[in-house]
Design a protein around this motif. Sequence first.
Motif, short mmCIF file in Angstrom:
data_model
loop_
_atom_site.label_atom_id
_atom_site.label_comp_id
_atom_site.label_asym_id
_atom_site.label_seq_id
_atom_site.Cartn_x
_atom_site.Cartn_y
_atom_site.Cartn_z
N ALA A 42 11.23 12.72 -52.68
CA ALA A 42 9.88 13.28 -52.72
C ALA A 42 8.94 12.22 -53.26
N GLU A 43 7.85 12.04 -52.57
CA GLU A 43 6.84 11.07 -53.00
C GLU A 43 5.48 11.75 -52.98
N ARG A 44 4.66 11.37 -53.94
CA ARG A 44 3.33 11.94 -53.97
C ARG A 44 2.43 11.18 -53.01
N GLU A 45 1.88 11.89 -52.08
CA GLU A 45 1.05 11.28 -51.06
C GLU A 45 -0.22 10.72 -51.72
N ALA A 46 -0.62 9.50 -51.31
CA ALA A 46 -1.61 8.75 -52.07
C ALA A 46 -2.99 9.42 -52.07
N VAL A 47 -3.42 9.94 -50.96
CA VAL A 47 -4.80 10.42 -50.84
C VAL A 47 -4.96 11.81 -51.45
N GLU A 48 -4.15 12.76 -50.98
CA GLU A 48 -4.32 14.15 -51.40
C GLU A 48 -3.50 14.49 -52.65
N GLY A 49 -2.50 13.66 -52.95
CA GLY A 49 -1.65 13.96 -54.10
C GLY A 49 -0.59 14.99 -53.81
N ALA A 50 -0.44 15.39 -52.54
CA ALA A 50 0.59 16.36 -52.18
C ALA A 50 1.96 15.69 -52.20
N TRP A 51 3.00 16.49 -52.48
CA TRP A 51 4.35 15.95 -52.51
C TRP A 51 4.93 16.00 -51.11
N GLU A 52 5.38 14.83 -50.63
CA GLU A 52 6.00 14.74 -49.31
C GLU A 52 7.50 14.57 -49.49
N VAL A 53 8.26 15.46 -48.86
CA VAL A 53 9.71 15.39 -48.96
C VAL A 53 10.27 14.79 -47.67
N ARG A 54 11.26 13.91 -47.84
CA ARG A 54 11.97 13.37 -46.68
C ARG A 54 13.45 13.61 -46.85
N ASP A 55 14.11 13.84 -45.74
CA ASP A 55 15.57 13.91 -45.78
C ASP A 55 16.13 12.52 -46.04
N LEU A 56 17.21 12.47 -46.81
CA LEU A 56 18.01 11.26 -46.90
C LEU A 56 19.25 11.54 -46.06
N PRO A 57 19.50 10.76 -45.02
CA PRO A 57 20.56 11.10 -44.07
C PRO A 57 21.95 10.81 -44.62
#
Length: 638
Positions: A349-364
């Motif tokens: 999970a990373e905090r998106e730079a502009v909006e500050g929303a948390w973006e989740v990505r799968d780790l395969p």
Amino acid sequence: LRHRIASAFLALALPVLSTPSARAEVFTPVEPPRAVALREVITAPGPLTSVTHAGDARLFLTLRDGRVLILQNGAFLRKPFLDLRGKVGLEGEGGLLSIAFHPRYAENGLFFVASTARNRSVILSRYQVSRRDPNRADPATLRVLLTIRKTTPLHNGGQLHFGPDGYLYVSLGDGARGRSDVCDAQRDDTLLGKILRLDVDTGADRAPFYSIPPDNPFRGVSGKRGEIWATGLRNPWRFSFDRATGDLYIGDVGNSQREEIDFLPAGSPGGVNYGWKVMEGTTCFREAACPATTPPCNSPLYTPPILEYPHDDVGCSVTGGYVYRGTRLPQLYGAYVFGDFCAGRLWSAEREAVEGAWEVRDLPARAPVLTAFGEDRAGEIYAATLNGKLFQLVSPNPVDTVGLFDQAAARFLFRDLHLAGPANRALRFGTPGAGSLPLAGDWNGDGLSTPGLYDPATGGVQIKNSISRSPVDVTFLLTAPAGAAPVTGDWNGDGRDSVGVFDESTSTFFLRNALSAGLFDVTLSFGPAAGGRLPIAGDWNGDGRDTVGLYDPATGTFFLKNTLTGTATDLELEIDGAGADWLPLAGDWDGDGRDSAGLYDPATATFHLKNKPESGPADLVFQFGTPGGGRMPVAGEW
Ligand SMILES: [Ca+2]
Ligand SMILES: [Ca+2]
Ligand SMILES: [Ca+2]
Ligand SMILES: [Ca+2]
């Protein structure tokens, strides 16, 4: 036995009822997944419950049965560091839960242990390393700091970490009596369902061997336990601090609806209430038996999770992890890595730079019965399972980072991460002001890139196989047209890079497979007829062979080829914002096995790197080096 233990863990984690939920708060992973793989490090002789380090190269693994094993140079030391077998209670979720080393462990040898007793209590204790053997604890140094009475063998919590403030943080579950009759997580006269913050230095020499920090939120408040730092937690089985920022991340295991990640920014005064059992994630649970002062569901007095997911098809029990601050996975730097115990799924999970929303990505990658994540001294992340397996998070492919060659100073600067910061390594190479052009490649196939220099006036090539002040390893002359620009790549897929040149006047590449003088193996003419084009090379399609490309600064367009024959361009793309004096480079910035384009803006000393083979904004933008001309970009795995 393994299955039986797993079942015991699962019993409390599995949903009581599975209600489909589609609330906006539930995360949906964004594409593409981060390129991360799990490398199996070792299998322990029993279920693993935590992984940590003592400030040196050793890894300390806790086994549920009570043993602390040291992993050193890839193998377990024969004798346990500490052996509490027979002393810990193994009922339900019980056992040795975790350990934490004092921030000044090297001086005082103190470490702290969370475990369950046979009577289901959670015990916080302290030990000291043996005076004679750094690989053995001295069991006679045992001091018990806290005994937290519980009536079930479930929801123990039991994670220990020292915070950036030097205080010891302790997580405790609600004891699994939250459904109807009890509301301990909302009662401040009990330590259950809380995170505690303890000063283990003041008062360390007599019972209870700790004191309450002066700024704890409930210190001196009547009817409240001064140890409490955060409340309203169900089973904060795993939490951690971001070693770079001091932010606190809590993985709080949910009941039947929501698994959640809670967050506390560094510098918080504490006293935050995360809502259990009135709330489960952002849903309403039960208020029964809670104190009259307990806020109602959805009250702004509760701090909602930053991330939550339902049980349906996703998982059943969150395993909180760490913010990655190592160097081997530049594509994961700064991301919070967590997972699910049952499915063994991993996410970042990373905090998106502009909006500050948390973006989740799968780790395969999957690690079923995932009990814990851990960090080593360098910040590399490990995953441990109830099957005793220890994995390290690694990149499935080498990841390239950037470097710069300063012509005037004849100096290379190398960076290990895709973010602003000082050079991780530097190397003086060549003659200042001589006009040499930089090369970078894995010339000897050892997996690491090293520099080289090309003299466009003479065709002279100098190659080094290390980033050190050792003599040049290889020198030879290329019979190239005067003024041609060099490219490097593995043209024949043998795992070793070699050199070629691009002659602008005839729009022709001349490539050689060996690092020696001789005839060119490939002659290739392609590209739009226009002046000022600059050559690059990379494996754009991930087939293991590098091919070439051209960058036209006038239009900001890359022209890439996937073969070394024919005149056709396979791919054209632009990176947003490109200026006329920006310089091209190429590398695999995200470890997915494919190289992609990047640009360096000398005026601002800023790199703009792209991961996808399509036009658009750069994925990575960061400053490196000092602004000014005469500095040329390179890329490699240093
Ligand atoms: Ca090499
Ligand atoms: Ca080769
Ligand atoms: Ca290729
Ligand atoms: Ca890539």
